[in-house]
Design a protein around this motif. Structure first.
Motif, PDB file in Angstrom:
ATOM      1  N   ARG A 166      73.290  36.401  25.763  1.00 39.65           N
ATOM      2  CA  ARG A 166      74.476  36.704  24.972  1.00 39.65           C
ATOM      3  C   ARG A 166      75.008  38.078  25.359  1.00 39.65           C
ATOM      4  NH1 ARG A 166      73.171  34.978  18.690  1.00 39.65           N
ATOM      5  NH2 ARG A 166      73.135  32.701  19.006  1.00 39.65           N
ATOM      6  N   ASP A 167      76.325  38.180  25.364  1.00 37.44           N
ATOM      7  CA  ASP A 167      76.983  39.440  25.700  1.00 37.44           C
ATOM      8  C   ASP A 167      77.899  39.804  24.530  1.00 37.44           C
ATOM      9  OD1 ASP A 167      77.859  41.649  27.142  1.00 37.44           O
ATOM     10  OD2 ASP A 167      79.422  40.516  28.186  1.00 37.44           O
ATOM     11  N   PRO A 168      77.505  40.764  23.684  1.00 36.42           N
ATOM     12  CA  PRO A 168      78.311  41.122  22.507  1.00 36.42           C
ATOM     13  C   PRO A 168      79.668  41.712  22.893  1.00 36.42           C
ATOM     14  CG  PRO A 168      76.074  41.975  22.330  1.00 36.42           C
ATOM     15  CD  PRO A 168      76.251  41.516  23.751  1.00 36.42           C
ATOM     16  N   PHE A 169      80.643  41.521  22.009  1.00 38.67           N
ATOM     17  CA  PHE A 169      81.947  42.145  22.168  1.00 38.67           C
ATOM     18  C   PHE A 169      82.009  43.428  21.336  1.00 38.67           C
ATOM     19  CE2 PHE A 169      83.435  37.793  23.264  1.00 38.67           C
ATOM     20  CZ  PHE A 169      84.042  38.095  24.474  1.00 38.67           C
ATOM     21  N   LYS A 170      82.651  44.440  21.908  1.00 36.93           N
ATOM     22  CA  LYS A 170      82.943  45.665  21.184  1.00 36.93           C
ATOM     23  C   LYS A 170      84.450  45.888  21.215  1.00 36.93           C
ATOM     24  CE  LYS A 170      78.651  46.749  20.345  1.00 36.93           C
ATOM     25  NZ  LYS A 170      78.112  46.782  18.957  1.00 36.93           N
ATOM     26  N   MET A 171      84.929  46.642  20.241  1.00 36.02           N
ATOM     27  CA  MET A 171      86.341  46.991  20.227  1.00 36.02           C
ATOM     28  C   MET A 171      86.480  48.423  20.715  1.00 36.02           C
ATOM     29  SD  MET A 171      89.083  45.838  17.450  1.00 36.02           S
ATOM     30  CE  MET A 171      90.782  45.595  18.017  1.00 36.02           C
ATOM     31  N   VAL A 172      87.276  48.596  21.750  1.00 37.79           N
ATOM     32  CA  VAL A 172      87.533  49.921  22.311  1.00 37.79           C
ATOM     33  C   VAL A 172      88.918  50.352  21.854  1.00 37.79           C
ATOM     34  CG1 VAL A 172      87.807  51.264  24.418  1.00 37.79           C
ATOM     35  CG2 VAL A 172      86.047  49.497  24.293  1.00 37.79           C
ATOM     36  N   ILE A 173      88.977  51.504  21.209  1.00 39.28           N
ATOM     37  CA  ILE A 173      90.220  51.962  20.598  1.00 39.28           C
ATOM     38  C   ILE A 173      90.468  53.415  21.002  1.00 39.28           C
ATOM     39  CG2 ILE A 173      88.999  52.642  18.490  1.00 39.28           C
ATOM     40  CD1 ILE A 173      91.446  51.746  16.906  1.00 39.28           C
ATOM     41  N   SER A 174      91.721  53.771  21.125  1.00 35.78           N
ATOM     42  CA  SER A 174      92.033  55.144  21.512  1.00 35.78           C
ATOM     43  C   SER A 174      91.602  56.110  20.404  1.00 35.78           C
ATOM     44  CB  SER A 174      93.531  55.292  21.777  1.00 35.78           C
ATOM     45  OG  SER A 174      94.263  55.124  20.576  1.00 35.78           O
ATOM     46  N   LYS A 175      91.217  57.296  20.804  1.00 28.61           N
ATOM     47  CA  LYS A 175      90.742  58.303  19.845  1.00 28.61           C
ATOM     48  C   LYS A 175      91.825  58.615  18.823  1.00 28.61           C
ATOM     49  CE  LYS A 175      88.038  62.589  19.942  1.00 28.61           C
ATOM     50  NZ  LYS A 175      87.502  63.653  20.836  1.00 28.61           N
ATOM     51  N   GLY A 252      79.363  51.674  32.115  1.00 31.47           N
ATOM     52  CA  GLY A 252      80.195  52.878  32.127  1.00 31.47           C
ATOM     53  C   GLY A 252      81.685  52.665  32.084  1.00 31.47           C
ATOM     54  N   LEU A 253      82.162  51.444  31.843  1.00 32.29           N
ATOM     55  CA  LEU A 253      83.598  51.205  31.880  1.00 32.29           C
ATOM     56  C   LEU A 253      84.340  52.000  30.805  1.00 32.29           C
ATOM     57  CD1 LEU A 253      85.890  49.600  33.234  1.00 32.29           C
ATOM     58  CD2 LEU A 253      85.517  47.805  31.538  1.00 32.29           C
ATOM     59  N   ALA A 254      83.689  52.209  29.671  1.00 30.92           N
ATOM     60  CA  ALA A 254      84.350  52.907  28.563  1.00 30.92           C
ATOM     61  C   ALA A 254      83.896  54.356  28.428  1.00 30.92           C
ATOM     62  CB  ALA A 254      84.105  52.154  27.259  1.00 30.92           C
ATOM     63  N   ASP A 255      83.298  54.904  29.481  1.00 25.38           N
ATOM     64  CA  ASP A 255      82.868  56.310  29.433  1.00 25.38           C
ATOM     65  C   ASP A 255      84.083  57.221  29.567  1.00 25.38           C
ATOM     66  OD1 ASP A 255      80.319  55.436  29.186  1.00 25.38           O
ATOM     67  OD2 ASP A 255      79.672  55.951  31.213  1.00 25.38           O
ATOM     68  N   ASN A 256      84.696  57.544  28.447  1.00 20.68           N
ATOM     69  CA  ASN A 256      85.913  58.352  28.441  1.00 20.68           C
ATOM     70  C   ASN A 256      86.007  59.046  27.074  1.00 20.68           C
ATOM     71  OD1 ASN A 256      88.735  59.136  28.108  1.00 20.68           O
ATOM     72  ND2 ASN A 256      89.170  57.900  29.921  1.00 20.68           N
ATOM     73  N   PRO A 257      86.179  60.358  27.049  1.00 23.23           N
ATOM     74  CA  PRO A 257      86.237  61.069  25.756  1.00 23.23           C
ATOM     75  C   PRO A 257      87.414  60.654  24.888  1.00 23.23           C
ATOM     76  CG  PRO A 257      86.874  62.515  27.568  1.00 23.23           C
ATOM     77  CD  PRO A 257      86.325  61.277  28.193  1.00 23.23           C
ATOM     78  N   ASP A 258      88.411  59.987  25.458  1.00 23.46           N
ATOM     79  CA  ASP A 258      89.580  59.555  24.689  1.00 23.46           C
ATOM     80  C   ASP A 258      89.399  58.169  24.080  1.00 23.46           C
ATOM     81  OD1 ASP A 258      91.059  61.884  25.256  1.00 23.46           O
ATOM     82  OD2 ASP A 258      91.609  61.093  27.223  1.00 23.46           O
ATOM     83  N   LEU A 259      88.194  57.603  24.204  1.00 27.98           N
ATOM     84  CA  LEU A 259      87.934  56.263  23.682  1.00 27.98           C
ATOM     85  C   LEU A 259      86.875  56.296  22.592  1.00 27.98           C
ATOM     86  CD1 LEU A 259      87.804  54.200  27.022  1.00 27.98           C
ATOM     87  CD2 LEU A 259      89.710  54.369  25.409  1.00 27.98           C
ATOM     88  N   VAL A 260      87.013  55.395  21.641  1.00 28.66           N
ATOM     89  CA  VAL A 260      86.027  55.214  20.580  1.00 28.66           C
ATOM     90  C   VAL A 260      85.611  53.748  20.592  1.00 28.66           C
ATOM     91  CG1 VAL A 260      85.595  55.269  18.087  1.00 28.66           C
ATOM     92  CG2 VAL A 260      87.003  57.046  19.162  1.00 28.66           C
ATOM     93  N   ILE A 261      84.304  53.498  20.524  1.00 32.31           N
ATOM     94  CA  ILE A 261      83.774  52.137  20.553  1.00 32.31           C
ATOM     95  C   ILE A 261      83.328  51.743  19.151  1.00 32.31           C
ATOM     96  CG2 ILE A 261      82.015  50.609  21.528  1.00 32.31           C
ATOM     97  CD1 ILE A 261      81.924  52.497  23.955  1.00 32.31           C
ATOM     98  N   LEU A 262      83.881  50.638  18.645  1.00 28.11           N
ATOM     99  CA  LEU A 262      83.580  50.157  17.303  1.00 28.11           C
ATOM    100  C   LEU A 262      83.170  48.693  17.336  1.00 28.11           C
ATOM    101  CD1 LEU A 262      86.680  51.651  15.418  1.00 28.11           C
ATOM    102  CD2 LEU A 262      84.383  52.628  15.500  1.00 28.11           C
ATOM    103  N   ASP A 263      82.476  48.262  16.294  1.00 31.69           N
ATOM    104  CA  ASP A 263      82.207  46.830  16.138  1.00 31.69           C
ATOM    105  C   ASP A 263      83.475  46.154  15.636  1.00 31.69           C
ATOM    106  OD1 ASP A 263      79.509  46.849  16.886  1.00 31.69           O
ATOM    107  OD2 ASP A 263      78.916  47.568  14.898  1.00 31.69           O
ATOM    108  N   PRO A 264      83.833  44.999  16.205  1.00 30.83           N
ATOM    109  CA  PRO A 264      85.009  44.283  15.710  1.00 30.83           C
ATOM    110  C   PRO A 264      84.763  43.756  14.303  1.00 30.83           C
ATOM    111  CG  PRO A 264      83.850  42.983  17.352  1.00 30.83           C
ATOM    112  CD  PRO A 264      83.192  44.319  17.332  1.00 30.83           C
ATOM    113  N   PRO A 265      85.816  43.463  13.549  1.00 29.93           N
ATOM    114  CA  PRO A 265      85.645  42.951  12.185  1.00 29.93           C
ATOM    115  C   PRO A 265      84.865  41.639  12.156  1.00 29.93           C
ATOM    116  CG  PRO A 265      87.902  43.662  12.562  1.00 29.93           C
ATOM    117  CD  PRO A 265      87.224  43.676  13.895  1.00 29.93           C
TER     118      PRO A 265
END
Length: 298
Positions: A166-175, A252-265
């Protein structure tokens, strides 16, 4: 005794269908154009009907011709599987395996997979192809691929499959946007047209929308990206949010200080990763060994 078409004639027909040009088809079949044309004419005589409409400018396959092409591909693929039976008594983890993988998995898995296979089975050589799910399944049915790594569920039309993880989904959102929403995240807190997705050719779009329970179409931006890297770049520039699989984040695709990683609803969202192969293949032991390695990597 009834006469049957030869595999060579079926190969001529399929190649002509793919190229839509007698000269190019003959070149790919390593025969003269007259030999290929004669072979297809003999096939039409055996079948008892016209398969191709010819004129000086173009060629068009008849309805029967289209059906004969489909069945010819199946016969050629089954013949290839039959020829592999001669190797069944040999080392199953040797030789070549043509492996296809979709673009939302390939960059984050294939490198590690090749290294693991080289360490454990140095006599096994993976020939890799990255393409969309539909194209890879077509190549598998036609005998151009041996095994695929896909995101499931997807319609595989009689092929065999084995879930490997299984590969979980995360939500990537701008800071910037993250500072305006509450945690846990709710889609109603997001602006309209702020969720970016991949083009529909990528199955990840359907899997992510379904798994993450995104039912508000007004939240989806009409722009569709061609790759996960493009999605992340857009979000990092403050344009909105997107769904990213965990394996991409791990690499490392989302390794960026301008991004925040959250669990989707909603409940835990994920896609299943599986290996898919033809049921007539004689290399099931090879594929199951590959499945074990992929499971470890995931």
């Amino acid at each position: 005794m009834s006469k049957f078409p030869s595999l060579k004639q079926l190969h001529y027909l399929v190649t002509l269908y793919e190229t839509r040009h007698f000269g190019e088809a003959a070149k790919q079949c390593f025969v003269s154009q007259s030999t290929l044309s004669s072979g297809i004419q003999n096939l039409e005589d055996l079948v008892g009907c016209q398969l191709i409409e010819r004129d000086n400018k173009a060629l068009v396959f008849t309805t029967t011709g289209e059906e004969v092409v489909v069945r010819s591909r199946e016969l050629l693929a089954r013949t290839q599987d039959m020829m592999e039976l001669s190797k069944s008594g040999e080392d199953q983890m040797a030789g070549q395996v043509r492996l296809g993988c979709i673009p939302t998995i390939a960059p984050f898995l294939l490198g590690d997979l090749v290294q693991a296979v080289n360490r454990r089975h140095p006599q096994l050589h993976l020939l890799l192809r990255e393409d969309t799910t539909d194209n890879l399944l077509s190549a598998l049915r036609n005998g151009d691929m041996d095994v695929l790594i896909l995101a499931l569920p997807v319609e595989i039309s009689g092929m065999h499959s084995q879930i490997v993880g299984r590969d979980p989904f995360k939500m990537v959102i701008s800071k910037n946007q993250a500072s305006k929403v509450n945690v846990p995240l709710r889609y109603t807190d997001l602006p309209d047209e702020s969720v970016f997705l991949l083009e529909k050719e990528h199955c990840l779009t359907g899997h992510a929308v379904s798994a993450c329970q995104l039912t508000s179409k007004e939240k989806i931006n009409p722009f569709a990206a061609t790759s996960l890297h493009t999605l992340v770049q857009m979000v990092s520039n403050g344009l909105g949010s997107t769904f990213i699989p965990q394996m991409a984040i791990k690499h490392g695709l989302a390794d960026n200080p301008d991004l925040v990683i959250l669990d989707p609803p909603g409940q835990a969202a994920y896609r299943e990763i599986g290996l898919v192969w033809r049921p007539t293949s004689s290399r099931i032991a090879t594929f199951q060994s590959l499945a074990e390695i992929v499971t470890e990597l995931l």
